[in-house]
Design a protein around this motif. Structure first.
Motif, PDB file in Angstrom:
ATOM      1  N   LEU A  13      -2.427  12.941 -15.730  1.00  0.00           N
ATOM      2  CA  LEU A  13      -2.192  11.518 -15.939  1.00  0.00           C
ATOM      3  C   LEU A  13      -1.106  11.068 -14.975  1.00  0.00           C
ATOM      4  N   ILE A  14      -1.264   9.883 -14.431  1.00  0.00           N
ATOM      5  CA  ILE A  14      -0.303   9.318 -13.488  1.00  0.00           C
ATOM      6  C   ILE A  14       0.080   7.924 -13.972  1.00  0.00           C
ATOM      7  N   THR A  15       1.353   7.611 -13.890  1.00  0.00           N
ATOM      8  CA  THR A  15       1.837   6.280 -14.242  1.00  0.00           C
ATOM      9  C   THR A  15       2.437   5.633 -13.006  1.00  0.00           C
ATOM     10  N   GLY A  16       2.067   4.379 -12.759  1.00  0.00           N
ATOM     11  CA  GLY A  16       2.590   3.689 -11.590  1.00  0.00           C
ATOM     12  C   GLY A  16       2.504   2.184 -11.745  1.00  0.00           C
ATOM     13  N   ALA A  17       3.145   1.482 -10.817  1.00  0.00           N
ATOM     14  CA  ALA A  17       3.110   0.017 -10.792  1.00  0.00           C
ATOM     15  C   ALA A  17       1.973  -0.409  -9.868  1.00  0.00           C
ATOM     16  N   PHE A  18       1.009  -1.132 -10.423  1.00  0.00           N
ATOM     17  CA  PHE A  18      -0.186  -1.537  -9.677  1.00  0.00           C
ATOM     18  C   PHE A  18      -0.166  -3.037  -9.433  1.00  0.00           C
ATOM     19  N   MET A  19      -0.657  -3.432  -8.266  1.00  0.00           N
ATOM     20  CA  MET A  19      -0.863  -4.847  -7.975  1.00  0.00           C
ATOM     21  C   MET A  19      -1.995  -4.968  -6.967  1.00  0.00           C
ATOM     22  N   THR A  20      -2.657  -6.111  -6.986  1.00  0.00           N
ATOM     23  CA  THR A  20      -3.677  -6.376  -5.980  1.00  0.00           C
ATOM     24  C   THR A  20      -3.621  -7.838  -5.595  1.00  0.00           C
ATOM     25  N   LEU A  21      -3.754  -8.078  -4.307  1.00  0.00           N
ATOM     26  CA  LEU A  21      -3.720  -9.431  -3.767  1.00  0.00           C
ATOM     27  C   LEU A  21      -4.556  -9.423  -2.495  1.00  0.00           C
ATOM     28  N   ALA A  22      -5.480 -10.364  -2.395  1.00  0.00           N
ATOM     29  CA  ALA A  22      -6.349 -10.467  -1.219  1.00  0.00           C
ATOM     30  C   ALA A  22      -7.104  -9.166  -0.964  1.00  0.00           C
ATOM     31  N   ASP A  23      -7.642  -8.583  -2.043  1.00  0.00           N
ATOM     32  CA  ASP A  23      -8.430  -7.352  -1.945  1.00  0.00           C
ATOM     33  C   ASP A  23      -7.669  -6.223  -1.259  1.00  0.00           C
ATOM     34  N   ALA A  24      -6.366  -6.144  -1.521  1.00  0.00           N
ATOM     35  CA  ALA A  24      -5.545  -5.063  -0.967  1.00  0.00           C
ATOM     36  C   ALA A  24      -4.750  -4.425  -2.105  1.00  0.00           C
ATOM     37  N   PRO A  25      -5.414  -3.640  -2.976  1.00  0.00           N
ATOM     38  CA  PRO A  25      -4.720  -3.039  -4.118  1.00  0.00           C
ATOM     39  C   PRO A  25      -3.764  -1.933  -3.685  1.00  0.00           C
ATOM     40  N   ARG A  26      -2.604  -1.879  -4.364  1.00  0.00           N
ATOM     41  CA  ARG A  26      -1.618  -0.838  -4.070  1.00  0.00           C
ATOM     42  C   ARG A  26      -1.016  -0.327  -5.368  1.00  0.00           C
ATOM     43  N   LEU A  27      -0.564   0.919  -5.294  1.00  0.00           N
ATOM     44  CA  LEU A  27       0.060   1.575  -6.433  1.00  0.00           C
ATOM     45  C   LEU A  27       1.364   2.213  -5.986  1.00  0.00           C
ATOM     46  N   THR A  28       2.436   1.984  -6.755  1.00  0.00           N
ATOM     47  CA  THR A  28       3.709   2.663  -6.522  1.00  0.00           C
ATOM     48  C   THR A  28       3.908   3.680  -7.633  1.00  0.00           C
ATOM     49  N   ASP A  29       3.948   4.958  -7.273  1.00  0.00           N
ATOM     50  CA  ASP A  29       4.123   6.025  -8.253  1.00  0.00           C
ATOM     51  C   ASP A  29       5.502   5.904  -8.898  1.00  0.00           C
ATOM     52  N   CYS A  30       5.544   5.866 -10.237  1.00  0.00           N
ATOM     53  CA  CYS A  30       6.820   5.692 -10.931  1.00  0.00           C
ATOM     54  C   CYS A  30       7.764   6.860 -10.697  1.00  0.00           C
ATOM     55  N   GLY A  31       7.219   8.073 -10.559  1.00  0.00           N
ATOM     56  CA  GLY A  31       8.074   9.240 -10.408  1.00  0.00           C
ATOM     57  C   GLY A  31       8.668   9.384  -9.025  1.00  0.00           C
ATOM     58  N   THR A  32       7.844   9.180  -7.987  1.00  0.00           N
ATOM     59  CA  THR A  32       8.297   9.401  -6.612  1.00  0.00           C
ATOM     60  C   THR A  32       8.693   8.122  -5.897  1.00  0.00           C
ATOM     61  N   GLU A  33       8.286   6.965  -6.441  1.00  0.00           N
ATOM     62  CA  GLU A  33       8.512   5.649  -5.835  1.00  0.00           C
ATOM     63  C   GLU A  33       7.759   5.482  -4.519  1.00  0.00           C
ATOM     64  N   ARG A  34       6.798   6.357  -4.242  1.00  0.00           N
ATOM     65  CA  ARG A  34       5.975   6.208  -3.048  1.00  0.00           C
ATOM     66  C   ARG A  34       4.844   5.221  -3.324  1.00  0.00           C
TER      67      ARG A  34
END
Length: 240
Positions: free
Chosen positions: A30-51
């Motif tokens: 299981l992975i937890t992260g901050a997700f967002m998408t705008l203009a069909d460009a989804p991104r995820l920031t891993d909560c543990g590594t901040e990458r």
């Protein structure tokens, strides 16, 4: 307080399992992260590594996107999510520019609109944590007015657990070995439970009986059976 035994089959099943050890199936983390998408460009920031990673619009991505769009308050708002998946090299969005590490959403689990990575960089502890029941199977569980909040607590020491679906209090023992988890026979107080609490309570007892493994990512606890099928999702609740 009067106590009755629920499901003598649970005790017999537990004894049989102890006599003949089961093999459990491995599963992606299981992975937890901050997700967002705008203009069909989804991104995820891993909560543990901040990458930060681009997110592949494949596998279970559409379920994630639907949940995100329903929960967000404004376009581009980051929301914390939990998913089962991995980071793998995939071709960059721009043609002819090679590959880059990309988040693959193999199974979307949940979106947490009120949580942030800042509060969840360290995974919650399985024991001595108040776990609020979020999902039984795929059913969203909400507290019923005038009733206790559905929850589970695993206490260290004896060890013992207490739980409720919002009506009776369930109690019993449990055993852990790494990521293996088994609940013993369950006892309960003897209140008559109105719908839908009666059915929820029966399902919660079944979940406890069938749990074989657990996974935690940030504030999320998932109980699974021996085939790694998800049975229930719970959220760690802390005093604010």
């Amino acid at each position: 307080m009067r106590i009755s035994r629920l499901g003598l089959v649970l005790a017999a099943g537990l004894a049989a399992c102890q006599a003949t050890p089961e093999k459990t199936v491995s599963a992606p983390p299981l992975i937890t992260g901050a997700f967002m998408t705008l203009a069909d460009a989804p991104r995820l920031t891993d909560c543990g590594t901040e990458r930060s990673y681009p997110v592949a619009m494949a596998a279970d991505y559409r379920r994630l996107e639907e949940a995100y769009l329903s929960a967000r308050e404004k376009p581009g708002q980051p929301l914390m999510i939990t998913f089962e998946g991995r980071i793998a090299d995939r071709p960059r969005a721009e043609e002819g520019t090679g590959t880059e590490p990309t988040a693959i959403i193999e199974r979307f689990v949940h979106v947490w609109p009120r949580e942030t990575c800042e509060r969840n960089r360290v995974d919650a502890s399985l024991t001595n944590t108040y776990w609020r029941l979020v999902l039984l199977g795929q059913e969203e569980i909400a507290a019923v007015a005038g009733r206790r909040e559905p929850h589970l607590i695993l206490r260290i020491g004896e060890p013992r657990f207490t739980a409720t679906a919002g009506c009776n209090q369930l109690i019993g023992g449990y055993e852990t070995d790494g990521e293996n988890l088994r609940f013993g026979a369950t006892a309960a107080t003897r209140m008559a439970c109105p719908p839908p609490l009666d059915e929820r309570e029966r399902r919660l007892v079944d979940v406890l009986a069938n749990t074989r493994t657990w996974r935690i990512a940030g504030p999320a606890l998932e109980l699974r059976d021996g085939e790694q099928r998800p049975l229930a999702l719970l959220q760690a609740v802390y005093l604010r």
